[in-house]
Write an enzyme that holds these catalytic residues in place. Structure first.
Site, short mmCIF file in Angstrom:
data_model
loop_
_atom_site.label_atom_id
_atom_site.label_comp_id
_atom_site.label_asym_id
_atom_site.label_seq_id
_atom_site.Cartn_x
_atom_site.Cartn_y
_atom_site.Cartn_z
N CYS A 68 0.79 -1.23 0.00
CA CYS A 68 0.00 0.00 0.00
C CYS A 68 0.82 1.28 0.00
CB CYS A 68 -0.94 -0.01 1.19
SG CYS A 68 -2.19 -1.30 1.06
P1 NAD Z 1 -4.25 -9.07 -3.77
O1 NAD Z 1 -3.38 -8.96 -4.95
O2 NAD Z 1 -3.76 -9.78 -2.55
O3 NAD Z 1 -5.63 -9.76 -4.17
C1 NAD Z 1 -6.32 -9.48 -5.35
C2 NAD Z 1 -7.11 -10.71 -5.75
O4 NAD Z 1 -7.92 -10.37 -6.88
C3 NAD Z 1 -6.26 -11.90 -6.18
O5 NAD Z 1 -6.66 -13.04 -5.45
C4 NAD Z 1 -6.56 -12.06 -7.68
O6 NAD Z 1 -6.51 -13.42 -8.12
C5 NAD Z 1 -7.95 -11.50 -7.75
N1 NAD Z 1 -8.37 -11.04 -9.09
C6 NAD Z 1 -7.61 -10.45 -10.04
N2 NAD Z 1 -8.37 -10.15 -11.11
C7 NAD Z 1 -9.64 -10.54 -10.82
C8 NAD Z 1 -10.87 -10.46 -11.51
N3 NAD Z 1 -10.96 -9.92 -12.71
N4 NAD Z 1 -11.97 -10.96 -10.89
C9 NAD Z 1 -11.89 -11.53 -9.68
N5 NAD Z 1 -10.76 -11.60 -8.96
C10 NAD Z 1 -9.63 -11.12 -9.53
O7 NAD Z 1 -4.66 -7.57 -3.38
P2 NAD Z 1 -4.93 -6.96 -1.92
O8 NAD Z 1 -3.66 -6.78 -1.16
O9 NAD Z 1 -6.04 -7.70 -1.29
O10 NAD Z 1 -5.41 -5.50 -2.33
C11 NAD Z 1 -6.64 -5.28 -2.98
C12 NAD Z 1 -6.93 -3.79 -2.98
O11 NAD Z 1 -7.09 -3.33 -1.62
C13 NAD Z 1 -5.82 -2.93 -3.58
O12 NAD Z 1 -6.39 -1.84 -4.23
C14 NAD Z 1 -5.04 -2.46 -2.35
O13 NAD Z 1 -4.37 -1.25 -2.58
C15 NAD Z 1 -6.17 -2.27 -1.35
N6 NAD Z 1 -5.76 -2.38 0.05
C16 NAD Z 1 -4.88 -3.33 0.42
C17 NAD Z 1 -4.52 -3.43 1.76
C18 NAD Z 1 -3.51 -4.46 2.20
O14 NAD Z 1 -3.02 -4.35 3.33
N7 NAD Z 1 -3.18 -5.45 1.38
C19 NAD Z 1 -5.07 -2.58 2.72
C20 NAD Z 1 -6.01 -1.64 2.30
C21 NAD Z 1 -6.35 -1.54 0.96
#
Ligand code: NAD
Length: 429
Positions: free
Chosen positions: A265
């Site tokens: 992030c």
């Molecule tokens: P991640 O990469 O861990 O997970 C994303 C998931 O989406 C994966 O499992 C992937 O296979 C899936 N995916 C990709 N394309 C897809 C589609 N078309 N349809 C369905 N699923 C699909 O990401 P994350 O860390 O969970 O982050 C997600 C969002 O949340 C980002 O925008 C991030 O900035 C935000 N965020 C993350 C955190 C954190 O601590 N990781 C905290 C707050 C906000």
């Protein structure tokens, strides 16, 4: 309520499991069949404290996973987009995954006749929900926002490693909706939590998330710069910040100097805000500096190493900690990555240990380029120097293990080592 959660990564899986815990019926959607199968077996696809228990409790009952958007959307009232928003080559936000998910969601909505609410939980730059997501869904569904479907932006503030706790005990919930009906639907989902909801428009909700992360990143880079100055002056920056943090206007959090911030992030979000600002014709001087300090910071560890060991070529350096912080297996933007690259560029042999993140790091540096070890003791054995990159609790008690090094030189990037029998160098203290 019945909720579908698109994307089963850190945010999506935690959101899904916690909504199930709050009593909602949940369907997870992911394009990765392995993740779908794991969730259906009650196994978390990522490590988060408490997540395994929640999935074991709800999977197969009120929570299930599928790769089929039609199935998930037709059986739920509200969908959360929780897919990744990485940086592109210039550091700007890459919305391609959000766009793909929005298109699939819109196509599924085209086959549904009843009202549905679309919520963006992914971190997206201001104006994305209204100017990118909603138009894609309108086009793919043939429906109209505010009439046939609702839309909102609901940013996520959870900390990795403490994500389940943070979801269940939030200090803020922000709902940025296009209209009251959408706002009511999203707000109702959180009724079981003891937290005031901030109601805003979607762009404001998007901006709140970026400002939150950018401010915390700024605090860290500020503390690191002060730490670097303190180091030159022989002053203990931790004593300085301990006193400074007693000022209620500052607070003691995020004042620990060290090797810099990583994770999925802070680095990408600060860069995305910079990119968005530049797109509006504004050059953000302070935010640029926040990134610059963070890029230089981990490499200062190599300066400390070289000033004591000279040429690193052929020397064995133990890297303790690969995860970007403790209690997670996430290595995204971990400060250990530029450090390992620099060590390898200088011809050093790298041994590494992390209690959780080695498997993820193997995808970046395979076992032929790093010797991965099963314990800190193993990584340290016969090493010429050691770099501590992650604040894992188990590193705090290390001491006798350093005695097996060729030279017990420890450069601590996280202020976790307290052993008197070593050549100890604090990065900024
Ligand atoms: P991640 O990469 O861990 O997970 C994303 C998931 O989406 C994966 O499992 C992937 O296979 C899936 N995916 C990709 N394309 C897809 C589609 N078309 N349809 C369905 N699923 C699909 O990401 P994350 O860390 O969970 O982050 C997600 C969002 O949340 C980002 O925008 C991030 O900035 C935000 N965020 C993350 C955190 C954190 O601590 N990781 C905290 C707050 C906000």
């Amino acid at each position: 309520m019945k909720v579908s959660v698109i994307g089963s990564g850190y945010v999506g899986t935690v959101t899904a499991a916690c909504f199930a815990e709050l009593g909602h019926g949940v369907v997870c959607i992911d394009i990765d069949p392995e993740k779908v199968n794991m969730i259906n077996r009650g196994e978390p696809p990522i490590y988060e404290d408490g997540l395994e228990d929640l999935l074991a409790k709800h999977a197969g009952k009120t929570l299930r996973a599928t790769a089929d958007y039609d199935d998930a959307v037709s059986n739920t009232d509200i969908s959360f987009i929780c897919v990744g928003t990485p940086s592109d080559d210039e550091g700007n936000i890459d919305l391609s995954i959000v766009k793909a998910a929005s298109k699939s969601l819109g196509a599924a909505l085209a086959k549904k006749n009843s009202y549905h609410v679309v919520v963006v939980k992914s971190t997206v730059v201001p104006q994305t929900t209204e100017n990118v997501v909603v138009p894609i869904i309108e086009k793919a569904s043939g429906q109209t926002a505010g009439v046939d479907f609702g839309a909102a932006m609901n940013p996520e503030f959870l900390r990795e490693g403490k994500a389940v706790y943070d979801f269940m005990h939030p200090d803020k919930i922000v709902v940025g909706a296009i209209d009251q009906r959408s706002d009511d639907a999203v707000s109702a989902l959180y009724a079981g939590l003891d937290c005031e909801i901030t109601h805003a428009d979607p762009s404001t909700a998007e901006m709140i998330k970026y400002v939150n992360n950018s401010f915390l990143a700024t605090k860290i880079s500020f503390s690191n710069e002060i730490g670097n100055i303190c180091k030159k002056l022989g002053i203990d920056t931790y004593q300085v910040m301990d006193a400074v943090g007693k000022d209620f206007r500052i607070s003691p959090n995020f004042l620990n100097s060290g090797a810099g911030f990583g994770g999925s992030c802070f680095p990408k979000d600060v860069k995305a805000l910079i990119g968005k600002a530049k797109g509006q014709g504004y050059e953000p001087i302070l935010l640029n500096s926040v990134v610059k300090v963070n890029e230089v910071q981990p490499l200062l560890m190599l300066d400390q190493l070289e000033s004591r060991l000279g040429d690193l070529s052929g020397l064995t350096i133990a890297v303790l900690g690969l995860a970007f912080k403790n209690d997670t297996d996430d290595i995204r933007e971990s400060r250990s990555i530029p450090v390992i690259r620099a060590l390898q560029d200088k011809g050093a042999v790298v041994t590494a240990y992390d209690p959780m993140a080695a498997d993820n790091m193997r995808l970046l540096f395979d076992s032929s380029s790093i010797r991965y070890c099963d314990s800190a003791a193993q990584a340290l054995k016969s090493a010429d120097g050691c770099l501590v990159m992650t604040e894992w609790d188990e590193f705090r008690s290390l001491c006798s293990e350093f005695a097996t090094m060729k030279r017990p030189l420890v450069i601590d990037g996280r202020n976790v080592i307290s052993c008197n029998e070593i050549e100890y160098v604090g990065l900024c203290w």
